[in-house]
Enzyme design. Structure first.
Site, PDB file in Angstrom:
ATOM      1  N   GLU A 190       0.840  -1.209   0.000  1.00  0.00           N
ATOM      2  CA  GLU A 190       0.000   0.000   0.000  1.00  0.00           C
ATOM      3  C   GLU A 190       0.873   1.257   0.000  1.00  0.00           C
ATOM      4  O   GLU A 190       0.587   2.223  -0.703  1.00  0.00           O
ATOM      5  CB  GLU A 190      -0.960   0.004   1.198  1.00  0.00           C
ATOM      6  CG  GLU A 190      -1.944  -1.161   1.254  1.00  0.00           C
ATOM      7  CD  GLU A 190      -2.733  -1.388  -0.036  1.00  0.00           C
ATOM      8  OE1 GLU A 190      -2.865  -0.452  -0.848  1.00  0.00           O
ATOM      9  OE2 GLU A 190      -3.200  -2.522  -0.249  1.00  0.00           O
ATOM     10  N   ASP A 250       3.613  -4.608  -5.365  1.00  0.00           N
ATOM     11  CA  ASP A 250       4.009  -5.920  -4.824  1.00  0.00           C
ATOM     12  C   ASP A 250       5.527  -6.007  -4.677  1.00  0.00           C
ATOM     13  O   ASP A 250       6.042  -6.420  -3.634  1.00  0.00           O
ATOM     14  CB  ASP A 250       3.554  -7.047  -5.763  1.00  0.00           C
ATOM     15  CG  ASP A 250       2.088  -7.406  -5.567  1.00  0.00           C
ATOM     16  OD1 ASP A 250       1.492  -6.994  -4.548  1.00  0.00           O
ATOM     17  OD2 ASP A 250       1.534  -8.115  -6.438  1.00  0.00           O
TER      18      ASP A 250
HETATM   19 ZN   LIG Z   1      -2.758  -2.553  -4.546  1.00  0.00          ZN
END
Ligand SMILES: [Zn+2]
Length: 644
Positions: free
Chosen positions: A479, A543
């Site tokens: 995030e 990621d």
């Molecule tokens: Zn995301």
């Protein structure tokens, strides 16, 4: 795990093989993942809350709202007995449309019930001054998932369109339209939607905020749309006064106005009727529910069976009265302790991101400085809102599901429009507390973790710290990295769409992301389909960055405790446990229809590639598992795609 697989060849299979074998997709699902497992646990908790509230509606105002709503949804005999009667008034109004004024009135009525026929209108942050909300107009009004569904020419896509037209026709027959007439109507609806789709932006283009940024005065919008009087529409839906509106896709507005001018009223009536029927189907007797399931679940996503009623009613209450239900959920499951623990991990990851930014070799000191300013301005929301939404204005009756649904929608529509011209309330949440997910909001520069995700398997008191860093730390890092992906990086510390990059750094960034676009674009989730490297770029960047940050945090943590990363517990080293924790976040099984659907619309890569795609880029992974040149997962020091 599947110990028979070499982690250096297919880490996902190694980490998830056992889980996948033991977790086939349930008949009423299109996909099953570790998120789904957690969601199922939350669902059971919500069910017990709702059953209790529906028996004790007089206990408190919150019990009355959620208890009566759930009871009305569960009351199938009442819904069957009312039949199609609840549809009648609106269908009659649509049938009586005879001129441009009637069309505008009805469009306004449906929009107030949150049925976005033709377009979407609401509030949106002013991207030049993101602390304020302005009016926003956007494309919408399609019955298929997005633009490209109307134009792909492969056999599967052509077949899907035929099935969509058949589904529209079938739905019309349920209100008594003769089959031949229903088929005609369905063809008309498809052609109206195709015209709207032609002028719409596709999902990939919509990830670029610049492409959606067109602020203008009302008068300019009026020029774009000579045949639909938006100024009067805004009055009809009681929009607060405003001076600027963002028209996300001006070409779409022009095309819509053209449709209104060129089409016979009858075509537009068919279009409105279909969208009203489609939106109302889950609220109606079984034939409507089943027909809606046939196309939108079975055909589009491959789901075999309809979910039991209680699951649908839990989801409906979460959707319509989410913060009333969420309040009870939080009381039951999420203490201040959970909040503290999570916040601590967030701070550790933020600290690592600062270190990471300072160490980058490709970025100039000026841009780095700005990146650090942005990082320090990130705010965190953990668990649930500080202030709960007040639903007292929504009239909820225990025997009127249809009415409850649309009254809740009207409340939400009103609430949304009333934001126009006011400061943005940054304490508000876009997800309800039980949601098993998290998000970064670029216009607010904040990260948001609903209570629903802060539980095992993502965070567990009982798990080894290494596993927690891999499973939960990577989500936190994900995030945070969103603030610096291809979309997020265009926003500044305040959340304004404002370029803070040196030109040369921007070029470097583009070059580094090209590597990620190419890598993920070569993955194929289902035969004949490749991932869209551009659509998934932001998530893949997040990621990759997230795992790196979480790994750095673990290394610091181990150093503090004087534990070497190679020390083994449970047969795995600390570093290996970290990567297993991460890989197992993404264990999942999907039906082929769902895999195809997601590849076409979802900015996230499928679990298999979220795990392997990242680890193939990390020499730390190769080192932890002693992978060798020639192994599929091997990457040498200094190689692999890396943005952050
Ligand atoms: Zn995301």
């Amino acid at each position: 795990m599947d110990q028979s697989v070499n982690p250096c060849e297919d880490f996902y299979q190694y980490a998830c093989g056992g889980w996948i074998k033991n977790h086939p997709v349930p008949a009423d699902e299109s996909r099953w993942s570790r998120f789904s497992e957690l969601n199922e646990r939350n669902e059971a908790i919500l069910r017990s809350i709702l059953e209790d509230s529906s028996k004790n509606q007089d206990r408190s105002p919150v019990d009355q709202k959620i208890g009566a709503f759930y009871a009305s949804c569960m009351n199938e005999p009442e819904i069957e007995q009312r039949g199609v009667k609840p549809l009648a008034p609106e269908l009659e109004r649509i049938a009586h449309i005879s001129n441009a004024q009637d069309l505008l009135d009805e469009t306004a009525r449906l929009q107030q019930r949150q049925i976005n026929v033709f377009f979407a209108f609401g509030s949106t942050p002013d991207l030049k001054d993101a602390r304020m909300a302005i009016a926003g107009l956007d494309q919408d009004g399609l019955g298929l998932p997005e633009k490209d569904y109307y134009f792909r020419t492969d056999a599967k896509s052509v077949e899907l369109r035929q099935k969509y037209v058949a589904a529209i026709a079938k739905t019309f027959t349920l209100i008594g339209v003769a089959p031949s007439e229903a088929e005609k109507k369905a063809t008309v609806v498809m052609s109206v939607e195709t015209e709207l789709a032609k002028a719409s932006l596709d999902v990939t283009s919509r990830r670029d905020p610049q492409k959606l940024f067109h602020q203008m005065p009302e008068s300019q919008l009026a020029q774009l749309s000579p045949h639909f009087n938006f100024i009067e529409f805004f009055e009809q839906v009681k929009t607060p006064p405003f001076s600027t509106i963002n028209v996300a896709v001006p070409e779409f507005v022009k095309a819509f106005s053209g449709v209104v001018a060129a089409r016979p009223i009858g075509d537009l009536q068919d279009y409105l009727s279909w969208h009203y029927l489609h939106a109302s189907s889950p609220l109606l007797p079984k034939p409507f529910v089943d027909q809606n399931f046939e196309f939108y679940e079975r055909t589009l996503r491959g789901t075999k069976e309809l979910k039991p009623r209680w699951k649908r009613c839990v989801a409906a209450t979460d959707s319509e009265l989410g913060e009333a239900l969420g309040r009870k959920y939080v009381e039951k499951t999420f203490g201040e302790q959970g909040k503290e623990r999570t916040l601590q991990m967030v701070h550790e990851i933020e600290y690592e991101m600062g270190k990471d930014l300072e160490s980058l070799t490709w970025m100039s000191p000026q841009t780095k400085q700005q990146a650090l300013v942005k990082l320090r301005a990130v705010t965190n929301k953990i668990g649930y809102p500080d202030r709960w939404r007040d639903y007292s204005a929504v009239d909820v009756k225990p025997d009127d599901y249809f009415g409850n649904w649309y009254r809740a929608n009207e409340f939400e529509h009103r609430r949304e429009l009333d934001k126009i011209g006011k400061p943005v309330d940054r304490s508000e949440w876009e997800m309800t507390p039980p949601t098993v997910n998290a998000y970064y909001e670029p216009t607010q520069n904040n990260i948001n973790f609903p209570a629903g995700i802060l539980q095992p398997p993502f965070y567990s008191n009982k798990a080894d710290d290494a596993v927690n860093y891999g499973a939960a730390g990577a989500v936190v890092g994900h995030e945070l990295t969103h603030g610096f992906d291809d979309e997020g990086r265009q926003f500044d510390a305040e959340g304004n769409l404002k370029d803070w990059w040196q030109k040369s750094d921007e070029e470097q960034f583009e070059k580094l992301t090209q590597c990620v676009v190419g890598e993920y674009g070569s993955f194929s989730p289902v035969s004949g389909i490749e991932l869209n490297g551009r659509l998934t770029l932001g998530e893949n960047t997040a990621d990759n960055g997230g795992v790196r940050l979480a790994y750095m945090a673990l290394m610091d943590d181990l150093a503090k405790k004087s534990i070497p990363p190679s020390e083994k517990t449970n047969g795995l080293s600390e570093a290996q446990q970290f990567f297993v924790g991460y890989g197992q976040d993404w264990c999942e099984s999907s039906r082929p229809e769902m895999a195809r659907y997601l590849a076409q619309v979802d900015p996230h890569s499928p679990g298999h590639f979220r795990a392997n795609g990242v680890l193939k880029n990390m020499p730390e992974f190769s080192h932890a598992f002693s992978c060798k040149p020639g192994n599929a997962m091997y990457v040498a020091n200094g190689k692999g795609c890396r943005v952050w």
